[in-house]
Design a protein around this motif. Structure first.
Motif, PDB file in Angstrom:
ATOM      1  N   UNK A 166       0.835  -1.200   0.000  1.00 44.03           N
ATOM      2  CA  UNK A 166       0.000   0.000   0.000  1.00 44.03           C
ATOM      3  C   UNK A 166       0.863   1.240   0.000  1.00 44.03           C
ATOM      4  N   UNK A 167       0.279   2.312  -0.582  1.00 45.69           N
ATOM      5  CA  UNK A 167       0.960   3.590  -0.564  1.00 45.69           C
ATOM      6  C   UNK A 167       0.773   4.280   0.777  1.00 45.69           C
ATOM      7  N   UNK A 168       1.342   5.458   0.919  1.00 44.33           N
ATOM      8  CA  UNK A 168       1.254   6.214   2.161  1.00 44.33           C
ATOM      9  C   UNK A 168       0.295   7.385   2.007  1.00 44.33           C
ATOM     10  N   UNK A 169      -0.320   7.757   3.112  1.00 47.06           N
ATOM     11  CA  UNK A 169      -1.196   8.924   3.135  1.00 47.06           C
ATOM     12  C   UNK A 169      -0.356  10.174   3.363  1.00 47.06           C
ATOM     13  N   UNK A 170      -0.914  11.282   2.956  1.00 46.31           N
ATOM     14  CA  UNK A 170      -0.213  12.553   3.159  1.00 46.31           C
ATOM     15  C   UNK A 170      -0.011  12.832   4.638  1.00 46.31           C
ATOM     16  N   UNK A 171      -0.957  12.358   5.447  1.00 42.23           N
ATOM     17  CA  UNK A 171      -0.864  12.596   6.890  1.00 42.23           C
ATOM     18  C   UNK A 171      -0.463  11.310   7.636  1.00 42.23           C
ATOM     19  N   UNK A 172       0.312  10.458   6.968  1.00 41.18           N
ATOM     20  CA  UNK A 172       0.722   9.182   7.581  1.00 41.18           C
ATOM     21  C   UNK A 172       1.446   9.401   8.910  1.00 41.18           C
ATOM     22  N   UNK A 173       2.195  10.480   9.002  1.00 40.89           N
ATOM     23  CA  UNK A 173       2.957  10.748  10.219  1.00 40.89           C
ATOM     24  C   UNK A 173       2.066  11.028  11.407  1.00 40.89           C
ATOM     25  N   UNK A 195      -0.924   7.225  14.905  1.00 41.24           N
ATOM     26  CA  UNK A 195      -0.223   6.735  16.095  1.00 41.24           C
ATOM     27  C   UNK A 195       0.575   5.473  15.757  1.00 41.24           C
ATOM     28  N   UNK A 196       1.675   5.288  16.464  1.00 41.09           N
ATOM     29  CA  UNK A 196       2.554   4.147  16.193  1.00 41.09           C
ATOM     30  C   UNK A 196       1.806   2.818  16.312  1.00 41.09           C
ATOM     31  N   UNK A 197       0.907   2.725  17.315  1.00 40.14           N
ATOM     32  CA  UNK A 197       0.182   1.473  17.538  1.00 40.14           C
ATOM     33  C   UNK A 197      -0.838   1.179  16.444  1.00 40.14           C
ATOM     34  N   UNK A 198      -1.141   2.174  15.578  1.00 38.87           N
ATOM     35  CA  UNK A 198      -2.136   1.985  14.524  1.00 38.87           C
ATOM     36  C   UNK A 198      -1.521   1.941  13.130  1.00 38.87           C
ATOM     37  N   UNK A 199      -0.185   2.170  12.988  1.00 42.90           N
ATOM     38  CA  UNK A 199       0.457   2.267  11.677  1.00 42.90           C
ATOM     39  C   UNK A 199       0.186   1.032  10.811  1.00 42.90           C
ATOM     40  N   UNK A 200       0.463  -0.153  11.334  1.00 43.07           N
ATOM     41  CA  UNK A 200       0.285  -1.370  10.542  1.00 43.07           C
ATOM     42  C   UNK A 200      -1.180  -1.573  10.173  1.00 43.07           C
ATOM     43  N   UNK A 201      -2.082  -1.323  11.120  1.00 41.23           N
ATOM     44  CA  UNK A 201      -3.506  -1.524  10.862  1.00 41.23           C
ATOM     45  C   UNK A 201      -4.001  -0.572   9.774  1.00 41.23           C
ATOM     46  N   UNK A 202      -3.556   0.667   9.796  1.00 43.00           N
ATOM     47  CA  UNK A 202      -3.976   1.634   8.785  1.00 43.00           C
ATOM     48  C   UNK A 202      -3.483   1.195   7.412  1.00 43.00           C
ATOM     49  N   UNK A 203      -2.254   0.674   7.332  1.00 39.57           N
ATOM     50  CA  UNK A 203      -1.699   0.211   6.054  1.00 39.57           C
ATOM     51  C   UNK A 203      -2.477  -0.991   5.527  1.00 39.57           C
ATOM     52  N   UNK A 204      -2.760  -1.946   6.413  1.00 39.50           N
ATOM     53  CA  UNK A 204      -3.521  -3.132   6.002  1.00 39.50           C
ATOM     54  C   UNK A 204      -4.934  -2.724   5.610  1.00 39.50           C
ATOM     55  N   UNK A 205      -5.515  -1.803   6.370  1.00 46.19           N
ATOM     56  CA  UNK A 205      -6.873  -1.355   6.092  1.00 46.19           C
ATOM     57  C   UNK A 205      -6.950  -0.710   4.708  1.00 46.19           C
ATOM     58  N   UNK A 206      -5.884  -0.042   4.289  1.00 41.16           N
ATOM     59  CA  UNK A 206      -5.845   0.558   2.952  1.00 41.16           C
ATOM     60  C   UNK A 206      -5.666  -0.522   1.889  1.00 41.16           C
ATOM     61  N   UNK A 254     -10.904   0.212   5.363  1.00 40.20           N
ATOM     62  CA  UNK A 254     -11.224   1.606   5.689  1.00 40.20           C
ATOM     63  C   UNK A 254     -10.128   2.472   5.082  1.00 40.20           C
ATOM     64  N   UNK A 255     -10.498   3.210   4.041  1.00 44.80           N
ATOM     65  CA  UNK A 255      -9.504   4.041   3.370  1.00 44.80           C
ATOM     66  C   UNK A 255      -9.625   5.491   3.822  1.00 44.80           C
ATOM     67  N   UNK A 256      -8.792   6.309   3.189  1.00 43.19           N
ATOM     68  CA  UNK A 256      -8.797   7.715   3.553  1.00 43.19           C
ATOM     69  C   UNK A 256     -10.075   8.424   3.131  1.00 43.19           C
ATOM     70  N   UNK A 257     -10.183   9.671   3.512  1.00 44.85           N
ATOM     71  CA  UNK A 257     -11.357  10.475   3.187  1.00 44.85           C
ATOM     72  C   UNK A 257     -11.178  11.079   1.801  1.00 44.85           C
ATOM     73  N   UNK A 258     -12.224  11.613   1.265  1.00 49.28           N
ATOM     74  CA  UNK A 258     -12.140  12.220  -0.062  1.00 49.28           C
ATOM     75  C   UNK A 258     -12.025  11.147  -1.113  1.00 49.28           C
ATOM     76  N   UNK A 259     -10.918  11.148  -1.843  1.00 51.83           N
ATOM     77  CA  UNK A 259     -10.746  10.146  -2.890  1.00 51.83           C
ATOM     78  C   UNK A 259     -10.235   8.807  -2.340  1.00 51.83           C
ATOM     79  N   UNK A 260     -10.048   8.771  -1.024  1.00 50.00           N
ATOM     80  CA  UNK A 260      -9.662   7.513  -0.385  1.00 50.00           C
ATOM     81  C   UNK A 260      -8.184   7.276  -0.293  1.00 50.00           C
ATOM     82  N   UNK A 261      -7.344   8.122  -0.907  1.00 50.29           N
ATOM     83  CA  UNK A 261      -5.912   7.867  -0.885  1.00 50.29           C
ATOM     84  C   UNK A 261      -5.079   9.071  -0.474  1.00 50.29           C
TER      85      UNK A 261
END
Length: 919
Positions: A740-747, A750-761, A766-773
């Motif tokens: 998966x790619x990275x979000x503009x606000x990836x930083x 939270x550290x405990x959610x980094x892997x989950x957010x990547x897998x979720x994408x 659950x993707x990002x808002x707007x266009x989802x990426x």
């Protein structure tokens, strides 16, 4: 007792005193049979020259007492003295008497010292506490010890005061007006010149003298008291009538009763003491002549039945019965807290057990036997005291040798070294009394150790037994292995080996009794029986199971079981996969699954298993039938041979490749070294096939396979080593690979959610808002549409193109199909019949409710939360369930139920659901 101790029986008499029977056995050797001793004692000539052989027997006395219990036991209300007599004769009436005693004390009817003493004696005898009587918890003993005018009633009051204080083991206060020594001294100093006592001085009185002697009996070993007792006994003997009875001016049954109580309290034979036998008739024999045809007693010899005389007769005959049984005197009493556990083991098993009060070991035993209505027989030798002869019809010498009834006492977990008979051994609160039938070789169990001490279901138990014996020469306890002891549990019996060890096969969950004994059919037991409770905990764990054949996956999924085999069998049954489990000398093993049987390739190939625990391989050194699981384990059953390897580990480089970025998969193996019991260092696995999506590659001699970059998505890296005519050289392994790619606000995630957010994408869930990426906005509150949609995707629910019936969800909305699928599956509903409120944000407790419905969760226990009062009643069970089962996490002891569920929190939750769903 050891057989060699029979040598020089009198020279080593203390050795024989180790058990209640041993003294009798020594006498049997030196003097002949015990029956002969008793017969000699019963034909002793009295001073009058006439035989006392016709003295009343224990059976006659017992029969009279039983009849009196039947008569007086019906009394309602029951008086203090009747309650005392019934209790001391073995018929407790505490349930009827104690409430009555409470009322008597509360009503203020007690005025004299004898009133307090009478009630204290009756309360104590019936199991009450004489220091806490009535609503006001009146201390009757304290009242007695501080009664100012205690001597106003003459010797009666000090005598009964002393009896009451001794009966309840009164602990004196520092400021008490009267101590026991004060009372003894007063009684000694106030005897009459003729050697006896009376209420007003002058000529002594039989009843008063007998009462004082009873009170002084506990102090007879004091030099200043023993002389006084001898003088009083001489006076009593001198005033005894030719009929054998007592009384002045007229002979009465009550006077004979008081004398019998005094004699037995002093340990004197009430039927054969020559000082108290006149014309061949003892006081006991004379008292029984007052007995009426209906079992009651009369006041005068030629009189009619009298109520007072009847309950006095119960006191006197009970005193005699207790003396014949080798028990302490009628007024000896027992501390309310001094209860002893008693177990009676016969030649082949337990005869009786219970808890009882008793000042001596014999008294506690008799109380338990009487409560269980079990017969016993005690002989009383004039010189050596009480000797236990039989219990439940089993008499000494059953096996024709020096076998018989013995006893042992455990105090604070340690066997006490005993140097006296049961009739005199003083018990302490908490003692454990074991009365057993044994012989010269019967040995005490020193310890029994279970390993593990708290076994789990399916877990074997090792039992180690030690025995102990007292070396009288060295004065030390010798402990050694108990060989040949029988260990019994759960219907299984195993004998200990030379090291005292026995192994018990795995037990099912439940409560068991573990016994260790040495029972034999033709000889006394070799060991004193020992028993304890054993709880085997139910053992069921939630795991995942993979069954890998020689050509592909046969079955996979979640299962439950205590052992690896149980979990595998459950999965195979659920998936309808045929299998064959066989038994062997080494336990159960898997012979075939899905038609693939062991030895398919003609070698040592077959079904093996290993376990992934905490991300690492466990190579069991035991069969699947005994290997205990832990929650979260992955059981991998695979078909393999000597050359089959476990991929450990499988790594991807870079670890999280970006879309289109080439990557490498490295396959290695760490062989288990059975010599060192640890893994060897990793070595590359060559020739393994690596598949990711539609791309494949084969590992080189470095264990590496190169793959081209892939589009964004959640992939599985599959490693296989199938061979055409042989067992696989690598067990199939799978690794999740999110690209998966990275979000503009990836930083901002939270550290405990980094892997989950990547897998979720990558999944996507659950993707990002707007266009989802572009941006993920991790701290923003998740909407109902976002969370329900992500949950439906994680669960693999498929929605239809028709959308939903909710008016506020357009049919072309990106979440319409997912919400429709969730609604159709019954996981979620709208806020009303026509509205779903897709843009409304979720609170944490609302998310808990959705999860509970979707996953069908139930709370099994209560987790303490600092903000529990803030949780809605309708959400309490759901919050407890999601916390207990790890779907949601409290922070700092708080759940924050009303707080919004953030998008990064939602990503963590739905990824957990995805991983649980797909293993």
């Amino acid at each position: 007792m050891n057989g060699e101790a029979l040598t020089n029986a009198f020279g080593k008499l203390k050795t024989w005193l180790r058990a209640g029977l041993t003294l009798a056995l020594a006498l049997q050797l030196v003097l002949g049979s015990w029956a002969g001793i008793v017969q000699a004692a019963e034909t002793t000539e009295t001073d009058s020259g006439k035989s006392a052989a016709a003295a009343p027997t224990r059976e006659q006395v017992g029969a009279a007492v039983n009849e009196l219990q039947g008569i007086l036991g019906k009394a309602d209300p029951v008086s203090d003295w009747v309650a005392f007599g019934l209790a001391r004769s073995g018929l407790q009436v505490g349930s009827r008497y104690l409430p009555q005693a409470n009322k008597s004390v509360d009503g203020g009817s007690l005025r004299l010292v004898t009133d307090y003493a009478r009630v204290a004696l009756a309360v104590n005898a019936n199991g009450g506490d004489a220091r806490k009587v009535g609503a006001g918890k009146v201390d009757l003993l304290g009242k007695i010890a501080n009664f100012e005018k205690i001597t106003a009633q003459g010797p009666n009051a000090p005598a009964y005061a002393l009896l009451a204080l001794d009966a309840a083991s009164y602990v004196p206060g520092a400021d008490d007006r009267w101590s026991r020594d004060d009372l003894v001294k007063w009684l000694v100093d106030h005897r009459n010149t003729d050697g006896g006592w009376s209420l007003g001085g002058g000529n002594s009185d039989v009843d008063v003298t007998a009462i004082v002697l009873t009170a002084l009996a506990g102090y007879k070993d004091r030099k200043e008291v023993s002389t006084i007792i001898d003088g009083a006994l001489a006076w009593l003997s001198g005033v005894q009538r030719e009929t054998g009875g007592f009384g002045n001016p007229a002979e009465t049954s009550e006077s004979s009763v008081q004398v019998l109580i005094a004699l037995t309290s002093l340990g004197l034979d009430p039927a054969n003491d020559s000082r108290f036998v006149k014309n061949g008739k003892s006081t006991l024999a004379r008292l029984l002549e007052y007995r009426q045809p209906d079992g009651q007693f009369s006041h005068l010899a030629a009189g009619k039945a009298d109520g007072i005389s009847t309950f006095y007769a119960l006191l006197g005959l009970t005193a005699v019965e207790r003396w014949m049984d080798g028990l302490p005197g009628l007024y000896s009493g027992v501390s309310a807290a001094a209860k002893t556990s008693v177990i009676v083991n016969g030649p082949s098993g337990t005869v009786a057990s219970g808890s009882a009060a008793g000042k001596t070991a014999l008294e506690a035993l008799v109380n338990v036997l009487n409560a269980a209505k079990i017969s016993y027989h005690v002989d009383r030798h004039p010189q050596f005291g009480a000797l236990l002869q039989a219990i439940a019809g089993v008499e000494n010498g059953k096996f024709g040798g020096f076998d018989g009834w013995q006893y042992a006492v455990k105090r604070d977990g340690v066997w006490v070294t005993i140097g006296e008979g049961m009739g005199t051994f003083a018990l302490q609160a908490g003692d454990e009394l074991s009365v057993y039938y044994g012989g010269g070789e019967t040995t005490l169990i020193h310890s029994v150790k279970l390993e593990p001490s708290a076994p789990r279901e399916g877990q074997p138990v090792s039992v180690t037994v030690e025995k102990e014996a007292f070396d009288w020469d060295s004065g030390k306890v010798v402990v050694s292995a108990a060989e040949g002891a029988q260990v019994k549990v759960g219907g299984k019996t195993v004998k200990t080996d030379k090291d005292g060890k026995a192994n018990i096969a795995a037990l099912k969950a439940g409560s068991y009794t573990v016994t260790v004994d040495g029972y034999r059919s033709d000889a006394p037991p070799s060991y004193l029986a020992w028993a304890t409770k054993l709880e085997v905990a139910s053992y069921t764990k939630k795991v995942s199971v993979r069954v890998e054949s020689d050509a592909g996956v046969l079955a996979s999924g979640h299962a439950q079981g205590g052992t690896a085999l149980e979990a595998v069998e459950q999965l195979l049954k659920a998936k309808a996969v045929p299998n064959e489990i066989k038994d062997s000398a080494y336990g159960k093993y898997i012979n075939s699954i899905g038609g693939v049987a062991a030895g398919k390739y003609g070698g040592y190939d077959g079904w093996l298993f290993a376990v992934v625990r905490g991300g690492s391989w466990v190579i069991p050194a035991e069969g699947a039938g005994t290997f205990l699981l832990e929650d979260g384990d992955e059981v991998v059953v695979y078909y393999g041979g000597d050359a089959t390897k476990l991929a450990d580990p499988v790594t991807v480089s870079p670890a999280q490749p970006k879309p289109g970025e080439d990557f490498k998969v490295t396959v290695t193996n760490r062989a288990w070294n059975w010599t060192t019991n640890e893994f060897d260092s990793s070595k590359p696995v060559a020739g393994a096939k690596v598949t990711v999506g539609k791309a494949t590659a084969v590992t080189n001699d470095k264990g590496q396979a190169a793959l081209k970059g892939l589009a964004e998505g959640l992939y599985t890296v599959e490693v296989t080593g199938y061979a055409k005519d042989a067992a696989p050289n690598v067990v199939r392994a799978v690794v999740s690979l999110p690209i998966a790619g990275s979000y503009a606000d990836q930083i901002a995630v939270a550290a405990w959610a980094q892997d989950a957010v990547k897998i979720s994408r990558a999944a996507p869930l659950l993707r990002g808002v707007g266009d989802g990426k572009a941006s993920f906005k991790p701290k923003q509150a998740v909407t109902r549409a976002e969370f329900v949609s992500a949950l439906a995707r994680a669960l693999g629910l498929k929605g239809s193109a028709g959308g939903t019936a909710f008016k506020d969800i357009p049919s072309d909305a990106w979440y319409a199909k997912d919400v429709g699928a969730a609604v159709g599956a019954g996981l979620v509903g709208g806020v009303s019949a026509s509205k779903f409120a897709p843009d409304a944000t979720l609170t944490r407790e609302q998310a808990a409710i959705l999860l509970t419905r979707a996953l069908k969760l139930k709370a099994t226990q209560s987790v303490a939360l600092m903000d529990a009062k803030l949780i809605s009643v309708s959400a309490t069970a759901s919050v407890q369930a999601v916390i207990q089962q790890g779907w949601m996490t409290p922070y700092g002891g708080k759940f924050a139920p009303k707080a919004s569920l953030s998008r990064e929190q939602a990503a963590v939750i739905v990824v957990r659901v995805l991983e649980a769903k797909h293993g």
